[in-house]
Write a protein that holds these residues in place. Structure first.
Motif, mmCIF file in Angstrom:
data_model
loop_
_atom_site.group_PDB
_atom_site.id
_atom_site.type_symbol
_atom_site.label_atom_id
_atom_site.label_comp_id
_atom_site.label_asym_id
_atom_site.label_seq_id
_atom_site.Cartn_x
_atom_site.Cartn_y
_atom_site.Cartn_z
ATOM 1 N N THR A 8 0.833 -1.214 0.000
ATOM 2 C CA THR A 8 0.000 0.000 0.000
ATOM 3 C C THR A 8 0.862 1.257 0.000
ATOM 4 O O THR A 8 0.376 2.345 -0.338
ATOM 5 C CB THR A 8 -0.948 0.026 1.216
ATOM 6 O OG1 THR A 8 -0.177 0.086 2.424
ATOM 7 C CG2 THR A 8 -1.827 -1.211 1.243
ATOM 8 N N GLU A 9 2.128 1.128 0.381
ATOM 9 C CA GLU A 9 3.056 2.266 0.392
ATOM 10 C C GLU A 9 3.946 2.295 -0.855
ATOM 11 O O GLU A 9 4.765 3.203 -1.004
ATOM 12 C CB GLU A 9 3.945 2.200 1.643
ATOM 13 C CG GLU A 9 3.184 2.108 2.961
ATOM 14 C CD GLU A 9 2.360 3.358 3.227
ATOM 15 O OE1 GLU A 9 2.817 4.452 2.834
ATOM 16 O OE2 GLU A 9 1.269 3.224 3.821
ATOM 17 N N GLU A 10 3.798 1.297 -1.727
ATOM 18 C CA GLU A 10 4.628 1.212 -2.924
ATOM 19 C C GLU A 10 3.910 1.846 -4.115
ATOM 20 O O GLU A 10 2.675 1.882 -4.160
ATOM 21 C CB GLU A 10 4.927 -0.258 -3.249
ATOM 22 C CG GLU A 10 5.848 -0.952 -2.261
ATOM 23 C CD GLU A 10 7.294 -0.537 -2.427
ATOM 24 O OE1 GLU A 10 7.750 -0.365 -3.577
ATOM 25 O OE2 GLU A 10 7.973 -0.377 -1.396
ATOM 26 N N PRO A 11 4.672 2.352 -5.099
ATOM 27 C CA PRO A 11 4.027 2.833 -6.322
ATOM 28 C C PRO A 11 3.356 1.690 -7.078
ATOM 29 O O PRO A 11 3.716 0.519 -6.901
ATOM 30 C CB PRO A 11 5.198 3.423 -7.121
ATOM 31 C CG PRO A 11 6.417 2.761 -6.570
ATOM 32 C CD PRO A 11 6.132 2.502 -5.127
ATOM 33 N N GLU A 12 2.402 2.033 -7.907
ATOM 34 C CA GLU A 12 1.706 1.021 -8.708
ATOM 35 C C GLU A 12 2.700 0.365 -9.662
ATOM 36 O O GLU A 12 3.444 1.028 -10.385
ATOM 37 C CB GLU A 12 0.584 1.676 -9.504
ATOM 38 C CG GLU A 12 -0.240 0.706 -10.335
ATOM 39 C CD GLU A 12 -1.124 -0.190 -9.474
ATOM 40 O OE1 GLU A 12 -1.508 -1.270 -9.962
ATOM 41 O OE2 GLU A 12 -1.430 0.195 -8.331
ATOM 42 N N ARG A 13 2.743 -0.966 -9.626
ATOM 43 C CA ARG A 13 3.638 -1.711 -10.507
ATOM 44 C C ARG A 13 2.909 -2.937 -11.052
ATOM 45 O O ARG A 13 1.951 -3.423 -10.457
ATOM 46 C CB ARG A 13 4.891 -2.186 -9.759
ATOM 47 C CG ARG A 13 5.862 -1.112 -9.326
ATOM 48 C CD ARG A 13 7.149 -1.747 -8.789
ATOM 49 N NE ARG A 13 8.147 -0.756 -8.419
ATOM 50 C CZ ARG A 13 8.403 -0.358 -7.181
ATOM 51 N NH1 ARG A 13 7.699 -0.875 -6.173
ATOM 52 N NH2 ARG A 13 9.324 0.545 -6.937
#
Length: 298
Positions: free
Chosen positions: A116-121
């Protein structure tokens, strides 16, 4: 893989694990009932503590129920990342345990929280087809198989379950990371897990291998890392006395080291799981990872 080989594999990976703290006295006791009065919260590993493979360890469902009847808070804290928490909960119920959804905290859940804290990948996933995609629906991912083009196009890799992982897929993953380094997030730091007929090879094993081969440093989620314990304490009162919390597990390098990282007490199960009745004091001395207690059985 033998016990000696499994222990050596964990020792070889120590540079990527948290540092061991001073540790405890490794006081011998029989089972959980012998230390029950000293703790209010019990964090129980699954493999080697609740069950071996698909079978509950005899007497442990009753012992856990006894702790719960005394008002103890009992959590399952597991690196079983291959399956959803709902699937794990159903398994524990089948084995005779009475846990709620709030009682089960897995490394899979820990990784999902981190995402939830990561960029969309677009992720490529080490994931068993038999496990399904429950609770992964909101993530853009493609299961990794033998199609080389998938390894080339995804933005990063998630290591969840290794039951169907192969040497061919491992080679493709290493090749892809050498060609273009990308994030690797590992939801199961275990190198092995105890089963009915020996040790299974887990995602942590493959993650350390690819790090050695490619230089890409994986991010690990689950024991012995603090992130899984952060989820545990988020479910407890803010003023919880950590001296009244104990982690119970069968592995020095995950359960006991993880307890030290979290600043809580630890109890090593010697009769089941990783050591399965083998002598434990030499491995404790060699690793420098000292539990507070050694229990013959859960």
């Amino acid at each position: 893989m033998t016990l000696e080989e499994a222990f050596a594999a964990y020792e070889a990976a120590r540079a990527r694990l948290p540092e061991a703290q001073e540790g405890g006295l490794a006081t011998r006791n029989g089972n959980l009932d012998d230390i029950a009065d000293q703790f209010d919260v019990f964090l129980l590993d699954a493999f080697g503590v609740l069950n071996i493979g698909e079978h509950a360890i005899p007497g442990v469902p009753e012992r856990v129920a006894g702790l719960q009847a005394k008002g103890k808070r009992v959590f399952v804290v597991t690196n079983a990342a291959g399956y959803s928490n709902a699937t794990l909960l159903a398994k524990y119920a089948r084995l005779g345990y009475d846990f709620t959804q709030e009682d089960v905290i897995s490394s899979r859940m820990t990784l999902l929280h981190a995402l939830t804290e990561e960029p969309e990948r677009h992720w490529g996933a080490m994931l068993s087809k038999a496990a399904g995609y429950a609770d992964l629906e909101d993530i853009t991912l493609t299961r990794l198989e033998e199609d080389r083009s998938v390894y080339a196009k995804v933005d990063g890799f998630l290591c969840l379950g290794a039951a169907e992982w192969t040497q061919e897929r491992q080679a493709l993953l290493e090749e892809a990371l050498l060609e273009r380094p990308r994030p690797v997030m590992v939801a199961n730091p275990d190198i092995v897990a105890p089963r009915e007929n020996g040790f299974s090879t887990e995602p942590g094993n493959y993650a350390h291998r690819l790090a050695d081969k490619t230089g890409v440093a994986p991010k690990f989620y689950g024991k012995p890392f603090a992130n899984i314990y952060d989820l545990v304490f988020a479910r407890l009162e803010n003023d919880i006395d950590r001296s009244r919390v104990v982690m119970v597990g069968d592995s020095l390098h995950t359960d006991i080291l993880g307890a030290q990282t979290a600043g809580i007490s630890s109890a090593l199960i010697s009769g089941f799981g990783f050591f399965a009745g083998a002598e434990v004091h030499a491995p404790i001395a060699q690793s420098g990872i000292r539990p507070d207690f050694v229990l013959e059985r859960p």
